[in-house]
Design a protein around this motif. Structure first.
Motif, PDB file in Angstrom:
ATOM      1  N   GLU A  15       0.786  -1.000  -0.070  1.00  0.00           N
ATOM      2  CA  GLU A  15      -0.081   0.082   0.130  1.00  0.00           C
ATOM      3  C   GLU A  15       0.715   1.244   0.082  1.00  0.00           C
ATOM      4  N   ARG A  98      -6.507  -7.116  -4.353  1.00  0.00           N
ATOM      5  CA  ARG A  98      -5.478  -6.358  -5.121  1.00  0.00           C
ATOM      6  C   ARG A  98      -5.011  -6.993  -6.442  1.00  0.00           C
ATOM      7  N   ALA A 100      -2.572  -6.574  -9.690  1.00  0.00           N
ATOM      8  CA  ALA A 100      -1.532  -5.563 -10.247  1.00  0.00           C
ATOM      9  C   ALA A 100      -0.497  -6.229 -11.085  1.00  0.00           C
ATOM     10  N   ILE A 118      -2.140  -0.873 -10.536  1.00  0.00           N
ATOM     11  CA  ILE A 118      -2.671  -1.584  -9.163  1.00  0.00           C
ATOM     12  C   ILE A 118      -4.278  -1.302  -9.163  1.00  0.00           C
ATOM     13  N   HIS A 120      -7.154  -1.843  -6.567  1.00  0.00           N
ATOM     14  CA  HIS A 120      -7.122  -2.269  -5.028  1.00  0.00           C
ATOM     15  C   HIS A 120      -8.722  -1.857  -4.318  1.00  0.00           C
TER      16      HIS A 120
END
Length: 169
Positions: A15, A98, A100, A118, A120
């Motif tokens: 994060e 998530r 990515a 990404i 999320h």
């Protein structure tokens, strides 16, 4: 689950993003792109199959799902010129919260650096966002190095396209 990777500089699995290497320009932008499980599944599949790039005017060869270690070539036409962007995928993530994809540039690319896309969300079924992370510096090739300011301006335009590519339709 992290599908694999060498933990690239853009660190899409985290994060919080780490420090910026010397000489690189850093960008991190986030925008909401959807909500709900069906939209999440569609956006995640699109992201991992290069849809962020292809829906933004690029082509990717070979097409298909991103795999760590693969070295596809991204191509864009700009002002009638075909620009080849060789890259190597350094990380792919596919978890319930998530999804990515991160790649680094290879010699011949107009810039040096890394880019990550990404998706999320905080909870399954909830709203989700796309974060773009990039580290960029001029290419070692003189022609591209001289064009670096123009490439940065083009990068800003393309980033807006990336967000539109994954927004619910």
């Amino acid at each position: 689950m992290t599908v694999g990777g060498s933990r690239g500089l853009t660190m899409p699995g985290r994060e919080a993003w780490g420090t910026t290497p010397r000489g690189y320009l850093r960008a991190e932008l986030t925008s909401g792109v959807g909500s709900g499980e069906a939209a999440w599944a569609a956006a995640g599949a699109t992201l991992l199959e290069w849809g962020v790039k292809t829906r933004s005017g690029f082509s990717v060869t070979p097409p298909g799902t991103a795999v760590v270690g693969a070295r596809p070539t991204i191509v864009v036409r700009a002002l009638g010129v075909r620009v080849r962007e060789p890259v190597e995928i350094v990380e792919v993530i596919d978890t319930p919260l998530r999804v990515a994809l991160a790649y680094r540039t290879l010699p011949g690319h107009p810039v040096r650096g890394e880019e990550a896309f990404i998706l999320h969300r905080a909870a399954v079924g909830g709203p989700f966002s796309l974060t773009l992370r990039s580290l960029t510096r001029p290419s070692d090739r003189l022609g591209w190095a001289l064009a670096f300011p123009a490439l940065l301006a083009a990068q800003a335009v393309v980033r807006r396209r990336y967000f539109r590519a994954l927004r619910e339709r």
